[in-house]
Design a protein around this motif. Structure first.
Motif, short mmCIF file in Angstrom:
data_model
loop_
_atom_site.label_atom_id
_atom_site.label_comp_id
_atom_site.label_asym_id
_atom_site.label_seq_id
_atom_site.Cartn_x
_atom_site.Cartn_y
_atom_site.Cartn_z
N THR A 173 36.97 18.31 47.67
CA THR A 173 36.10 18.98 48.63
C THR A 173 35.13 17.97 49.24
N VAL A 174 34.95 18.05 50.56
CA VAL A 174 33.94 17.23 51.23
C VAL A 174 32.98 18.19 51.93
N LEU A 175 31.67 18.04 51.67
CA LEU A 175 30.65 18.87 52.32
C LEU A 175 30.01 18.06 53.45
N VAL A 176 30.02 18.63 54.67
CA VAL A 176 29.58 17.90 55.86
C VAL A 176 28.45 18.66 56.56
N PRO A 177 27.31 18.02 56.83
CA PRO A 177 26.28 18.66 57.66
C PRO A 177 26.87 18.98 59.04
N LEU A 178 26.54 20.17 59.57
CA LEU A 178 27.21 20.66 60.79
C LEU A 178 26.19 21.13 61.82
N SER A 179 26.28 20.54 63.02
CA SER A 179 25.49 21.04 64.15
C SER A 179 26.41 21.20 65.34
N GLY A 180 26.48 20.19 66.22
CA GLY A 180 27.41 20.25 67.34
C GLY A 180 28.86 20.04 66.90
N GLY A 181 29.03 19.51 65.71
CA GLY A 181 30.37 19.39 65.13
C GLY A 181 31.08 18.07 65.40
N VAL A 200 37.40 20.73 53.60
CA VAL A 200 36.21 20.23 54.29
C VAL A 200 35.36 21.44 54.68
N ILE A 201 34.12 21.45 54.19
CA ILE A 201 33.22 22.59 54.39
C ILE A 201 31.99 22.14 55.16
N GLY A 202 31.68 22.86 56.24
CA GLY A 202 30.50 22.56 57.04
C GLY A 202 29.28 23.26 56.45
N VAL A 203 28.12 22.60 56.53
CA VAL A 203 26.88 23.19 56.04
C VAL A 203 25.82 23.11 57.13
N SER A 204 25.24 24.28 57.48
CA SER A 204 24.19 24.36 58.51
C SER A 204 23.00 25.13 57.95
N ASP A 253 37.43 24.43 56.50
CA ASP A 253 37.88 25.49 55.59
C ASP A 253 36.84 26.58 55.45
N ASP A 254 35.57 26.23 55.68
CA ASP A 254 34.49 27.22 55.54
C ASP A 254 33.23 26.64 56.16
N VAL A 255 32.27 27.51 56.48
CA VAL A 255 30.94 27.06 56.90
C VAL A 255 29.93 27.88 56.12
N ILE A 256 28.96 27.21 55.50
CA ILE A 256 27.92 27.95 54.78
C ILE A 256 26.56 27.63 55.38
N LEU A 257 25.64 28.60 55.23
CA LEU A 257 24.30 28.49 55.85
C LEU A 257 23.22 28.50 54.78
N GLY A 282 20.22 15.83 56.43
CA GLY A 282 21.02 14.99 55.54
C GLY A 282 21.09 15.52 54.12
N SER A 283 20.24 16.49 53.81
CA SER A 283 20.17 16.96 52.43
C SER A 283 20.89 18.29 52.21
N VAL A 284 21.54 18.83 53.26
CA VAL A 284 22.11 20.18 53.11
C VAL A 284 23.27 20.24 52.11
N GLY A 285 23.99 19.16 51.94
CA GLY A 285 25.08 19.14 50.96
C GLY A 285 24.52 19.26 49.55
N ILE A 286 23.51 18.45 49.25
CA ILE A 286 22.84 18.53 47.95
C ILE A 286 22.25 19.92 47.78
N ALA A 287 21.60 20.44 48.84
CA ALA A 287 20.97 21.76 48.77
C ALA A 287 22.00 22.84 48.44
N ALA A 288 23.17 22.75 49.04
CA ALA A 288 24.21 23.76 48.80
C ALA A 288 24.64 23.75 47.34
N LEU A 289 24.69 22.57 46.73
CA LEU A 289 25.11 22.48 45.32
C LEU A 289 24.00 22.92 44.37
N VAL A 290 22.77 22.41 44.58
CA VAL A 290 21.72 22.74 43.61
C VAL A 290 21.34 24.21 43.64
N THR A 291 21.56 24.88 44.79
CA THR A 291 21.22 26.30 44.86
C THR A 291 22.45 27.18 44.60
#
Ligand SMILES: *Cc1c(COP(=O)(O)O)cnc(C)c1O
Length: 330
Positions: A173-181, A200-204, A253-257, A282-291
């Motif tokens: 799995t790769v978590l990627v910060p997502l805005s304009g893409g 590959v999962i987008g995080v916004s 594969d997915d987008v999480i907020l 830049g911290s949204v990937g870490i944020a998605a995991l710790v929460t």
């Protein structure tokens, strides 16, 4: 539609070699323990100019014809794209003009001016700045290089994905910060080009997630822009989006907020546990995991995409605050 493929991304890597850093991917023992799977951090916030945007800007500039190079480049950006374009243009000896509105704070303006770009200050909004860009394209012949919806920009950002899948070849799995893409499109094309089964999962952020709203609607839509700690993720995807909407639709594969509190927790964790200064985006990937917002299969790779955060704001966050009204920066 011109899809960006693995072949374009490999060509981009050859083109920008020596102009951008190849950043390190480091195992995080704390996050690995938390998830129960290996978690790696791609330390792209250490890239020259403080974000991955230098990859796309460098590739787009390197692809210009000699005649286009002689005319120079222009963009409307107060943030990481502006910095990257200014730096990449200076390396090539090109003229760069960055347009911004009167509302942009002095420190942001200085950061871009110090990198050698000309600054044009016009109007009171990002739209006014964009109009000035179009005027300069029409009247002065400058070449506009947008922050994400451009094949050479996407291919440049994709070089980050190539490094990831070479450094962690068994990434699940790769978590990627997502805005304009631009980042997510390039990284997904590279990673899946080499390793089709990697997710590959987008995080916004919840506040103003334009790509997520567009994917849900099945076409690019407008969302209201709201202040957020992940200020580099703000802004729309363009109603006339040519490239990144379709690539994100086809490849993610997915987008999480994430909420503002969750993003603040990510910044804090990055600082206290990983000893890294990372901006909200830049911290949204870490944020998605710790929460526990994402139950990712491992090995997981997170991209720390940038570090250009106001240090006074950073200090408040690591001291436990979640500032609710942060001045919005594009
Ligand atoms: C621009 C940016 C992003 C988002 O990239 P897109 O290509 O617009 O999706 C993420 N993180 C940082 C630090 C950025 O500057």
């Amino acid at each position: 539609m011109t899809e960006v493929t693995l072949q374009h991304i490999r060509a981009a890597r050859d083109r920008i070699a020596g102009k951008v850093e190849q950043t390190v991917t480091a195992l995080s023992l704390g996050l690995s323990e938390h998830l129960g799977e290996p978690v790696y951090l791609k330390l792209e916030h250490r890239q020259t100019t403080g974000s991955f945007k230098l990859r796309g800007a460098s590739n787009a500039i390197a692809t210009l014809s000699p005649e286009e190079k002689s005319r120079g480049v222009v963009a409307a950006s107060t943030g990481n794209h502006g910095r990257a374009l200014a730096h990449a243009a200076k390396l090539e000896g090109l003229r760069a003009v960055i347009c911004m509105s009167r509302l942009v704070p002095e420190n942001k303006l200085d950061a871009i001016r110090r990198l050698g770009a000309e600054i044009r200050i016009v109007g009171n909004s990002q739209d006014d700045a964009q109009q000035e860009v179009e005027r300069l394209v029409g009247e002065a012949g400058l070449v506009m290089l947008p922050p994400f919806d451009h094949p050479d920009v996407v291919a440049g950002q994709g070089t980050l994905g190539l490094e990831i899948i070479e450094q962690v070849s068994d990434a699940a799995t790769v978590l990627v910060p997502l805005s304009g893409g631009g980042l997510a499109s390039g990284v997904a094309a590279a990673v899946k080009g080499v390793s089709p089964r990697t997710k590959v999962i987008g995080v916004s952020m919840t506040r103003g997630a334009a790509m997520k709203a567009s994917l849900d609607a099945g076409r690019p839509v407008l969302v209201e822009e709201l202040p957020t700690l992940a200020d580099s993720l703000g802004g729309g995807i363009g109603l006339d989006n040519r490239l990144t909407f379709a690539m994100c639709r086809d490849l993610l594969d997915d987008v999480i907020l994430l909420s503002e509190d969750e993003i603040a927790a990510g910044i804090r964790h990055a600082y206290e546990q990983e000893r890294e200064i990372v901006e909200g985006a830049g911290s949204v990937g870490i944020a998605a995991l710790v929460t526990d917002k994402v139950r990712a299969k491992g090995p997981v790779v997170l991209i720390l995409s940038g570090r250009n955060i106001d240090m006074t704001l950073h200090r408040r966050i690591v001291c436990g605050e979640t500032p609710s009204t942060v001045e919005r920066v594009a």
